[in-house]
Design a protein around this motif. Structure first.
Motif, PDB file in Angstrom:
ATOM      1  N   THR A 168     -46.903  -1.929  75.975  1.00 34.88           N
ATOM      2  CA  THR A 168     -46.097  -2.915  75.231  1.00 34.88           C
ATOM      3  C   THR A 168     -45.008  -3.526  76.110  1.00 34.88           C
ATOM      4  O   THR A 168     -44.334  -4.464  75.697  1.00 34.88           O
ATOM      5  CB  THR A 168     -45.440  -2.254  74.010  1.00 34.88           C
ATOM      6  N   SER A 169     -44.869  -3.006  77.293  1.00 30.12           N
ATOM      7  CA  SER A 169     -43.823  -3.521  78.195  1.00 30.12           C
ATOM      8  C   SER A 169     -43.970  -4.998  78.551  1.00 30.12           C
ATOM      9  O   SER A 169     -42.968  -5.710  78.638  1.00 30.12           O
ATOM     10  CB  SER A 169     -43.782  -2.682  79.470  1.00 30.12           C
ATOM     11  N   PRO A 170     -45.188  -5.491  78.761  1.00 26.34           N
ATOM     12  CA  PRO A 170     -45.319  -6.920  79.106  1.00 26.34           C
ATOM     13  C   PRO A 170     -44.629  -7.834  78.100  1.00 26.34           C
ATOM     14  O   PRO A 170     -44.158  -8.919  78.462  1.00 26.34           O
ATOM     15  CB  PRO A 170     -46.835  -7.138  79.094  1.00 26.34           C
ATOM     16  N   ARG A 171     -44.530  -7.377  76.854  1.00 28.13           N
ATOM     17  CA  ARG A 171     -43.921  -8.183  75.809  1.00 28.13           C
ATOM     18  C   ARG A 171     -42.451  -8.556  76.100  1.00 28.13           C
ATOM     19  O   ARG A 171     -41.919  -9.530  75.594  1.00 28.13           O
ATOM     20  CB  ARG A 171     -43.989  -7.428  74.471  1.00 28.13           C
ATOM     21  N   GLY A 177     -46.696 -13.250  74.965  1.00 23.49           N
ATOM     22  CA  GLY A 177     -48.041 -12.798  74.637  1.00 23.49           C
ATOM     23  C   GLY A 177     -48.939 -13.006  75.835  1.00 23.49           C
ATOM     24  O   GLY A 177     -48.482 -13.425  76.904  1.00 23.49           O
ATOM     25  N   LYS A 178     -50.197 -12.725  75.673  1.00 21.99           N
ATOM     26  CA  LYS A 178     -51.133 -12.854  76.784  1.00 21.99           C
ATOM     27  C   LYS A 178     -51.187 -14.305  77.272  1.00 21.99           C
ATOM     28  O   LYS A 178     -51.195 -14.576  78.468  1.00 21.99           O
ATOM     29  CB  LYS A 178     -52.518 -12.392  76.341  1.00 21.99           C
ATOM     30  N   GLN A 179     -51.234 -15.238  76.325  1.00 21.35           N
ATOM     31  CA  GLN A 179     -51.320 -16.649  76.687  1.00 21.35           C
ATOM     32  C   GLN A 179     -50.125 -17.085  77.534  1.00 21.35           C
ATOM     33  O   GLN A 179     -50.267 -17.886  78.456  1.00 21.35           O
ATOM     34  CB  GLN A 179     -51.419 -17.514  75.424  1.00 21.35           C
ATOM     35  N   ALA A 180     -48.964 -16.557  77.218  1.00 22.44           N
ATOM     36  CA  ALA A 180     -47.757 -16.901  77.978  1.00 22.44           C
ATOM     37  C   ALA A 180     -47.870 -16.426  79.426  1.00 22.44           C
ATOM     38  O   ALA A 180     -47.436 -17.120  80.352  1.00 22.44           O
ATOM     39  CB  ALA A 180     -46.538 -16.274  77.316  1.00 22.44           C
ATOM     40  N   LEU A 181     -48.483 -15.265  79.612  1.00 29.61           N
ATOM     41  CA  LEU A 181     -48.694 -14.770  80.973  1.00 29.61           C
ATOM     42  C   LEU A 181     -49.674 -15.676  81.716  1.00 29.61           C
ATOM     43  O   LEU A 181     -49.458 -16.027  82.886  1.00 29.61           O
ATOM     44  CB  LEU A 181     -49.216 -13.338  80.927  1.00 29.61           C
ATOM     45  N   LEU A 182     -50.740 -16.081  81.039  1.00 30.69           N
ATOM     46  CA  LEU A 182     -51.726 -16.961  81.668  1.00 30.69           C
ATOM     47  C   LEU A 182     -51.088 -18.310  82.026  1.00 30.69           C
ATOM     48  O   LEU A 182     -51.353 -18.873  83.090  1.00 30.69           O
ATOM     49  CB  LEU A 182     -52.925 -17.171  80.737  1.00 30.69           C
ATOM     50  N   ASP A 183     -50.237 -18.813  81.145  1.00 24.09           N
ATOM     51  CA  ASP A 183     -49.541 -20.074  81.413  1.00 24.09           C
ATOM     52  C   ASP A 183     -48.638 -19.944  82.633  1.00 24.09           C
ATOM     53  O   ASP A 183     -48.578 -20.838  83.474  1.00 24.09           O
ATOM     54  CB  ASP A 183     -48.720 -20.500  80.192  1.00 24.09           C
ATOM     55  N   ALA A 184     -47.929 -18.815  82.705  1.00 23.61           N
ATOM     56  CA  ALA A 184     -47.039 -18.576  83.853  1.00 23.61           C
ATOM     57  C   ALA A 184     -47.836 -18.532  85.147  1.00 23.61           C
ATOM     58  O   ALA A 184     -47.418 -19.068  86.176  1.00 23.61           O
ATOM     59  CB  ALA A 184     -46.283 -17.261  83.658  1.00 23.61           C
ATOM     60  N   LEU A 185     -49.022 -17.940  85.071  1.00 24.67           N
ATOM     61  CA  LEU A 185     -49.919 -17.872  86.227  1.00 24.67           C
ATOM     62  C   LEU A 185     -50.346 -19.284  86.634  1.00 24.67           C
ATOM     63  O   LEU A 185     -50.388 -19.618  87.826  1.00 24.67           O
ATOM     64  CB  LEU A 185     -51.139 -17.033  85.844  1.00 24.67           C
ATOM     65  N   ALA A 186     -50.638 -20.103  85.653  1.00 20.56           N
ATOM     66  CA  ALA A 186     -51.061 -21.481  85.915  1.00 20.56           C
ATOM     67  C   ALA A 186     -49.928 -22.291  86.539  1.00 20.56           C
ATOM     68  O   ALA A 186     -50.145 -23.058  87.482  1.00 20.56           O
ATOM     69  CB  ALA A 186     -51.533 -22.137  84.613  1.00 20.56           C
TER      70      ALA A 186
END
Lengths: 213, 213
Positions: free
Chosen positions: B60-63, B68-77
């Motif tokens: 739960t730490s990534p939160r 959310g997961k999508q936010a991480l993917l967006d940050a990666l993009a």
DNA sequence: ACCTGAACACCGTTCAAGT
DNA sequence: ACCTGAACACCGTTCAAGT
């Protein structure tokens, strides 16, 4: 959302129970439902369990028709390439022999397909590029992508196109269209309709392909 | 695969326990681990739980760092677009004023990026096209895609390119490259190296862009 | 502030069993 | 042949609780 499939119940296979033991044509139903899910929510939203639920069938039933989820996605991609091939065949047939006209028709058919089935086209490319893509998928892809090179061969015979490998020359136009589609969102790039851009790009590229006089 | 991040432990934040309560720079670590997963197994293989496991942190730490997961993917993009922009900036700087040379350098940088980070580029486009893409992502994308139009403006000033909206004209070349990359697998199309094709395509398109004498 | 564990509602896949 | 239910090993997300 239940649907009827013409000819899905073969003669003598009718069942008398209210909820038939056999679905009739589960494979077809799964593919249709999967494409609907693809259109609505993207590849991510395709779930074997959800599809099974929709079709009123146990969640292990898809296994009878597809080796796994990836096999279903591949089957969807193959159908996509077949549909794609049909659209391009029609375009090539309807156009005359004039190179620019034929290329324009072919390209518009490509773009039209991409705008009509964006998610499906994405799935098709993804499937095609998988290292373990099935042979049937690659064949379907190659068939569809053979129309443009054929047009270039005819164009060369008529002296409208510079010499060179048709497959290689046609790559320019196909790549440009593929990219235009990738860059576009909902039929527009920076507010300009893709249809307008198609004409412009084709003209530019054809100028570059003409033999130098 | 644990990694050290320079400066991840701020002064006075050192902890004496063997397994530190604070990770130090979990956000950065998550992004790195996510990109590694992306490269190895595609977007599908990115799992918040798996990343947390790798980094020795609760699932739960990534939160705390991403909504959310999508936010991480967006940050990666977004990071991808920034890296992309840097590559194109360097290419534009290193090239002279000659239009064809500059365009070639810019295009090769694009293709080179695509071959180096294919999965990331795919993620970048996917993210960019999502209807609810964050503003920051769109800005990063627009910045990176501004280099080609600038080259066209210069080319027009030198009489090397026909009149017209630079953004619109540059679309031809960017679309062609984007498509070439999409059609290619592992740097080759039908066995021909993409680098060879880039030169051919640029030449063809530039011929179509030259003012008619 | 930052992290945790338990809980919830999902997945895909496997497998012994039913008709 | 074709379908089923239970089981297994996963997900993302939420939430009350800990330091």
């Amino acid at each position: 959302m239940l649907q009827f499939f013409p000819g899905s119940c073969k003669l003598g296979e009718m069942t008398t129970s209210h909820r038939p033991y056999h679905h009739g044509n589960l494979r077809e139903a799964l593919l249709r439902a999967a494409e609907a899910a693809l259109v609505n929510g993207g590849v991510q939203s395709i779930s074997l369990r959800e599809l099974s639920r929709e079709l009123g069938v146990s969640h292990t039933s898809p296994r009878r028709h597809f080796a796994g989820k990836q096999a279903l996605l591949d089957a969807l991609a193959i159908r996509g390439f077949e549909r794609f091939d049909q659209a391009l065949s029609r375009a090539a047939k309807d156009s005359g022999r004039d190179f620019q006209n034929r290329l324009t028709k072919l390209t518009r058919a490509y773009v039209s397909f991409a705008l009509k089935y964006p998610a499906l086209l994405g799935l098709m490319f993804e499937a095609k590029h998988r290292p373990d893509a099935p042979r049937e998928l690659l064949e379907a892809s190659e068939k569809a992508f053979g129309h443009a090179p054929a047009a270039f061969t005819a164009g060369q015979a008529d002296g409208e196109v510079v010499a060179g490998d048709p497959g290689r020359l046609s790559l320019v136009i196909f790549a440009a269209m593929q990219g235009l589609i990738a860059l576009s969102t909902k039929g527009k790039v920076k507010g300009i309709p893709v249809d307008t851009l198609v004409g412009e790009i084709i003209e530019r590229i054809i100028l570059g392909l003409r033999p130098r006089s």
